[in-house]
Scaffold this motif. Sequence first.
Motif, PDB file in Angstrom:
ATOM      1  N   ASP A 186      42.274  44.231  30.885  1.00  0.00           N
ATOM      2  CA  ASP A 186      40.948  43.841  31.373  1.00  0.00           C
ATOM      3  C   ASP A 186      40.945  42.470  32.055  1.00  0.00           C
ATOM      4  N   ALA A 187      42.096  42.033  32.558  1.00  0.00           N
ATOM      5  CA  ALA A 187      42.215  40.713  33.181  1.00  0.00           C
ATOM      6  C   ALA A 187      41.333  40.593  34.418  1.00  0.00           C
ATOM      7  N   GLU A 188      41.038  39.343  34.761  1.00  0.00           N
ATOM      8  CA  GLU A 188      40.243  39.049  35.949  1.00  0.00           C
ATOM      9  C   GLU A 188      40.893  37.903  36.707  1.00  0.00           C
ATOM     10  N   ILE A 189      40.959  38.037  38.035  1.00  0.00           N
ATOM     11  CA  ILE A 189      41.425  36.948  38.906  1.00  0.00           C
ATOM     12  C   ILE A 189      40.275  36.554  39.813  1.00  0.00           C
ATOM     13  N   ARG A 190      40.040  35.249  39.896  1.00  0.00           N
ATOM     14  CA  ARG A 190      39.117  34.693  40.897  1.00  0.00           C
ATOM     15  C   ARG A 190      39.974  33.938  41.902  1.00  0.00           C
ATOM     16  N   LEU A 191      39.963  34.386  43.154  1.00  0.00           N
ATOM     17  CA  LEU A 191      40.791  33.829  44.216  1.00  0.00           C
ATOM     18  C   LEU A 191      39.929  33.028  45.182  1.00  0.00           C
ATOM     19  N   VAL A 192      40.342  31.782  45.415  1.00  0.00           N
ATOM     20  CA  VAL A 192      39.641  30.904  46.348  1.00  0.00           C
ATOM     21  C   VAL A 192      40.626  30.509  47.446  1.00  0.00           C
ATOM     22  N   ASN A 193      40.196  30.728  48.698  1.00  0.00           N
ATOM     23  CA  ASN A 193      40.978  30.309  49.857  1.00  0.00           C
ATOM     24  C   ASN A 193      40.019  30.142  51.026  1.00  0.00           C
ATOM     25  N   ARG A 194      40.539  30.023  52.236  1.00  0.00           N
ATOM     26  CA  ARG A 194      39.646  29.790  53.385  1.00  0.00           C
ATOM     27  C   ARG A 194      38.713  30.960  53.645  1.00  0.00           C
ATOM     28  N   ASN A 195      39.090  32.159  53.217  1.00  0.00           N
ATOM     29  CA  ASN A 195      38.259  33.344  53.428  1.00  0.00           C
ATOM     30  C   ASN A 195      37.362  33.666  52.235  1.00  0.00           C
ATOM     31  N   ALA A 196      37.647  33.091  51.109  1.00  0.00           N
ATOM     32  CA  ALA A 196      36.879  33.333  49.876  1.00  0.00           C
ATOM     33  C   ALA A 196      36.540  31.963  49.294  1.00  0.00           C
ATOM     34  N   GLN A 197      35.439  31.423  49.740  1.00  0.00           N
ATOM     35  CA  GLN A 197      35.028  30.074  49.370  1.00  0.00           C
ATOM     36  C   GLN A 197      34.674  29.988  47.875  1.00  0.00           C
ATOM     37  N   PRO A 198      34.660  28.783  47.311  1.00  0.00           N
ATOM     38  CA  PRO A 198      34.375  28.633  45.881  1.00  0.00           C
ATOM     39  C   PRO A 198      33.055  29.263  45.427  1.00  0.00           C
ATOM     40  N   SER A 199      32.036  29.256  46.281  1.00  0.00           N
ATOM     41  CA  SER A 199      30.757  29.838  45.881  1.00  0.00           C
ATOM     42  C   SER A 199      30.757  31.366  45.978  1.00  0.00           C
ATOM     43  N   ASN A 200      31.786  31.932  46.609  1.00  0.00           N
ATOM     44  CA  ASN A 200      31.881  33.384  46.751  1.00  0.00           C
ATOM     45  C   ASN A 200      33.357  33.802  46.709  1.00  0.00           C
ATOM     46  N   PRO A 201      34.035  33.581  45.562  1.00  0.00           N
ATOM     47  CA  PRO A 201      35.464  33.903  45.486  1.00  0.00           C
ATOM     48  C   PRO A 201      35.697  35.412  45.505  1.00  0.00           C
ATOM     49  N   LYS A 202      36.911  35.783  45.864  1.00  0.00           N
ATOM     50  CA  LYS A 202      37.311  37.186  45.722  1.00  0.00           C
ATOM     51  C   LYS A 202      37.626  37.391  44.248  1.00  0.00           C
ATOM     52  N   VAL A 203      37.068  38.431  43.647  1.00  0.00           N
ATOM     53  CA  VAL A 203      37.266  38.686  42.224  1.00  0.00           C
ATOM     54  C   VAL A 203      37.925  40.048  42.056  1.00  0.00           C
ATOM     55  N   LEU A 204      39.024  40.055  41.324  1.00  0.00           N
ATOM     56  CA  LEU A 204      39.744  41.283  41.008  1.00  0.00           C
ATOM     57  C   LEU A 204      39.567  41.564  39.520  1.00  0.00           C
ATOM     58  N   HIS A 205      39.288  42.817  39.188  1.00  0.00           N
ATOM     59  CA  HIS A 205      39.046  43.212  37.801  1.00  0.00           C
ATOM     60  C   HIS A 205      40.090  44.228  37.354  1.00  0.00           C
ATOM     61  N   GLY A 206      40.740  43.962  36.250  1.00  0.00           N
ATOM     62  CA  GLY A 206      41.655  44.917  35.644  1.00  0.00           C
ATOM     63  C   GLY A 206      43.060  44.887  36.219  1.00  0.00           C
ATOM     64  N   ARG A 207      44.009  45.279  35.384  1.00  0.00           N
ATOM     65  CA  ARG A 207      45.422  45.245  35.763  1.00  0.00           C
ATOM     66  C   ARG A 207      45.715  46.106  36.990  1.00  0.00           C
ATOM     67  N   ASP A 208      45.074  47.267  37.132  1.00  0.00           N
ATOM     68  CA  ASP A 208      45.363  48.140  38.270  1.00  0.00           C
ATOM     69  C   ASP A 208      44.957  47.496  39.595  1.00  0.00           C
ATOM     70  N   GLU A 209      43.782  46.892  39.633  1.00  0.00           N
ATOM     71  CA  GLU A 209      43.319  46.207  40.846  1.00  0.00           C
ATOM     72  C   GLU A 209      44.216  45.005  41.144  1.00  0.00           C
ATOM     73  N   ILE A 210      44.601  44.284  40.107  1.00  0.00           N
ATOM     74  CA  ILE A 210      45.489  43.132  40.270  1.00  0.00           C
ATOM     75  C   ILE A 210      46.860  43.592  40.764  1.00  0.00           C
ATOM     76  N   ARG A 211      47.388  44.666  40.209  1.00  0.00           N
ATOM     77  CA  ARG A 211      48.695  45.198  40.637  1.00  0.00           C
ATOM     78  C   ARG A 211      48.656  45.569  42.123  1.00  0.00           C
ATOM     79  N   ALA A 212      47.573  46.169  42.593  1.00  0.00           N
ATOM     80  CA  ALA A 212      47.458  46.543  44.007  1.00  0.00           C
ATOM     81  C   ALA A 212      47.504  45.307  44.905  1.00  0.00           C
ATOM     82  N   MET A 213      46.809  44.244  44.519  1.00  0.00           N
ATOM     83  CA  MET A 213      46.839  43.002  45.294  1.00  0.00           C
ATOM     84  C   MET A 213      48.243  42.412  45.290  1.00  0.00           C
TER      85      MET A 213
END
Length: 121
Positions: free
Chosen positions: A33-60
Amino acid sequence: MGTTADTGFDTETLRRGIEGDSADTLASLYADDAEIRLVNRNAQPSNPKVLHGRDEIRAMLADVYSRDLTHKLEQCVVEGDHAAYSESCRYPDGTRVLSESMLTLRDGKISEQIMIEAWDE
């Protein structure tokens, strides 16, 4: 590096996954049930890219580690139920990417990650 006695988090597996371009090895470090919040030039701190779960994380991870890049684990520090690491990447044309991650650990697995990336432009 190696397994940290307090947390059970295996930093050597982290190194092998990053430097061996192995999404499956890295995905094994995440809780279901892990979660990643990714911040970069395309995913600003106020709207980060969020990945939910090992399967979604594995795909990234599969996408990232399939690219023609070299990856290196620069540093990793583990203390209690937290860890942090720095990763540097380089494309064949010399373009560099730096990534800093802060991890929350649960039972030796990553349960939460905040990742901040910076790219050469």
